[in-house]
Design an enzyme around this catalytic site. Structure first.
Site, PDB file in Angstrom:
ATOM      1  N   GLY A 127     -54.575  16.463  -7.512  1.00  0.00           N
ATOM      2  CA  GLY A 127     -53.978  16.621  -8.835  1.00  0.00           C
ATOM      3  C   GLY A 127     -53.248  15.366  -9.280  1.00  0.00           C
ATOM      4  O   GLY A 127     -52.828  14.542  -8.460  1.00  0.00           O
ATOM      5  N   CYS A 128     -53.051  15.213 -10.584  1.00  0.00           N
ATOM      6  CA  CYS A 128     -52.461  13.976 -11.114  1.00  0.00           C
ATOM      7  C   CYS A 128     -51.002  13.818 -10.692  1.00  0.00           C
ATOM      8  O   CYS A 128     -50.614  12.780 -10.130  1.00  0.00           O
ATOM      9  CB  CYS A 128     -52.618  13.902 -12.626  1.00  0.00           C
ATOM     10  SG  CYS A 128     -51.959  15.321 -13.540  1.00  0.00           S
ATOM     11  N   HIS A 129     -50.162  14.840 -10.950  1.00  0.00           N
ATOM     12  CA  HIS A 129     -48.771  14.765 -10.510  1.00  0.00           C
ATOM     13  C   HIS A 129     -48.699  14.655  -8.984  1.00  0.00           C
ATOM     14  O   HIS A 129     -47.899  13.882  -8.446  1.00  0.00           O
ATOM     15  CB  HIS A 129     -47.992  16.016 -10.928  1.00  0.00           C
ATOM     16  CG  HIS A 129     -47.950  16.263 -12.396  1.00  0.00           C
ATOM     17  ND1 HIS A 129     -47.150  15.548 -13.256  1.00  0.00           N
ATOM     18  CD2 HIS A 129     -48.612  17.156 -13.170  1.00  0.00           C
ATOM     19  CE1 HIS A 129     -47.303  15.978 -14.485  1.00  0.00           C
ATOM     20  NE2 HIS A 129     -48.191  16.964 -14.465  1.00  0.00           N
ATOM     21  N   ALA A 130     -49.546  15.415  -8.308  1.00  0.00           N
ATOM     22  CA  ALA A 130     -49.502  15.462  -6.854  1.00  0.00           C
ATOM     23  C   ALA A 130     -49.865  14.121  -6.235  1.00  0.00           C
ATOM     24  O   ALA A 130     -49.244  13.684  -5.256  1.00  0.00           O
ATOM     25  CB  ALA A 130     -50.432  16.554  -6.337  1.00  0.00           C
ATOM     26  N   SER A 131     -50.902  13.454  -6.768  1.00  0.00           N
ATOM     27  CA  SER A 131     -51.293  12.177  -6.190  1.00  0.00           C
ATOM     28  C   SER A 131     -50.166  11.164  -6.306  1.00  0.00           C
ATOM     29  O   SER A 131     -49.843  10.450  -5.346  1.00  0.00           O
ATOM     30  CB  SER A 131     -52.562  11.649  -6.862  1.00  0.00           C
ATOM     31  OG  SER A 131     -52.389  11.494  -8.252  1.00  0.00           O
TER      32      SER A 131
END
Length: 333
Positions: A127-131
């Site tokens: 995921g974008c936030h997660a990465s």
């Protein structure tokens, strides 16, 4: 189930790639990347058959790599359609990111992650936030500089394209009709206020944390670009840990990584009169890592293009790793 022999393909020629969910934001961006490749044969579905399970299953099983750009439930249904043991699925939803039968699609995560991606036929795209969060946190936990039970908090500021087609349409309509929007979308908007954001499980698991962080995402009135900010009290870290020690851990962990740039401490060149540019990595598959602060407190900051390294670009990178082609093929640093 069909015989595996019926799915064998010639060893030479272009890689066959299918995007299931090609009309969504990530799917459309994937097409931008893939159409420019001369080593890719894009398998396309007729518009009137996009919801035909038999046609979708045929294309999924004909592909060397199939991207699933679908909601979670639809991704699970699509994955169940695949009988061909040679088809590699790269899923862009949150459905499989903590599933032990799927490899987490973040090549820079740890030693051996690329080999796991290369060997697997089931890859869960990050995921974008997660990465952005995990790339900040995981190296420090692994190096023993950040305790796994540290009570982490984080906030993220992201462009509205991360919210999908409806949010994009809402913002574009507001831009065109300022008077009727009454400024509702002009200011940054915090969301997930109940602290149950869908990326939290992968942030905790792949960050190797004892508990999920207190995570506050904010969507801004700009198309794309994303930053995550993780504040730390240095006195709550192991004795003697300094800002430069955190940077040294990043430099060691990401040495030789083509898509990760570790910036010098408090790099002034990346500030505009003290202000940080959230969109500084746009149009790339790069993530920039920063440490800002002083001798007592620091902010760990990561920046990426939420449609690039945060979504479609990362998916292409995972495909390149899996297929054994140059990892940077078709991607901009």
């Amino acid at each position: 189930m069909a015989s595996p022999d019926s799915f064998k393909r010639p060893s030479k020629g272009s890689f066959k790639v299918y995007v299931d969910g090609q009309e969504g934001t990530t799917g459309l961006r994937l097409f931008d990347y893939l159409q420019a490749r001369d080593d890719i044969e894009l398998l396309r579905i007729d518009s009137d058959k996009r919801k035909d399970p038999a046609e979708r299953a045929r294309l999924l099983n004909a592909a060397d790599v199939a991207f699933l750009c679908l909601p979670d439930a639809a991704s699970r249904e699509a994955a169940a359609m695949v009988e061909n043991p040679e088809t590699c699925l790269i899923d862009a939803s949150t459905a499989f990111r903590t599933d032990p039968d799927w490899v987490y699609g973040l090549p820079e995560l740890s030693d051996g992650q690329r080999e796991r991606i290369r060997a697997s036929k089931r890859i869960a795209n990050v995921g974008c936030h997660a990465s952005a969060f995990i790339l900040l946190v995981r190296p420090l936990v692994d190096a023993g500089l950040l305790p796994a039970d540290y009570p982490l908090s984080a906030f993220s500021l992201t462009g509205y394209s991360g919210g999908g087609k409806k949010m994009i349409a809402d913002y574009e309509a507001a831009i065109e009709e300022r008077s009727s929007s009454e400024g509702r979308l002009d200011a940054p908007r915090p969301y997930a206020m109940a602290l149950g954001h869908k990326h939290l499980p992968e942030m905790q698991q792949h960050g190797r944390l004892a508990r999920p962080p207190v995570f506050s995402p904010i969507v801004g009135p700009f198309l794309k670009g994303l930053m995550v900010n993780v504040p730390l009290q240095l006195s709550h870290l192991p004795a003697g840990v300094r800002a430069e020690d955190l940077l040294d851990a990043y430099r060691a962990h990401y040495a030789g990584e083509p898509f990760v740039q570790v910036r010098p401490f408090e790099e002034i060149d990346n500030l505009d009169n003290g202000f940080f540019d959230v969109r500084g990595a746009n149009e790339t598959n790069r993530v920039d890592l920063f440490v800002f602060g002083n001798e007592e407190r620091v902010c760990l900051v990561s920046r990426l293009d939420n449609l690039g390294k945060g979504a479609a670009g990362s998916a292409v990178q995972n495909m390149n790793v899996h297929l054994g082609v140059d990892e940077t093929t078709g991607l901009s640093v």
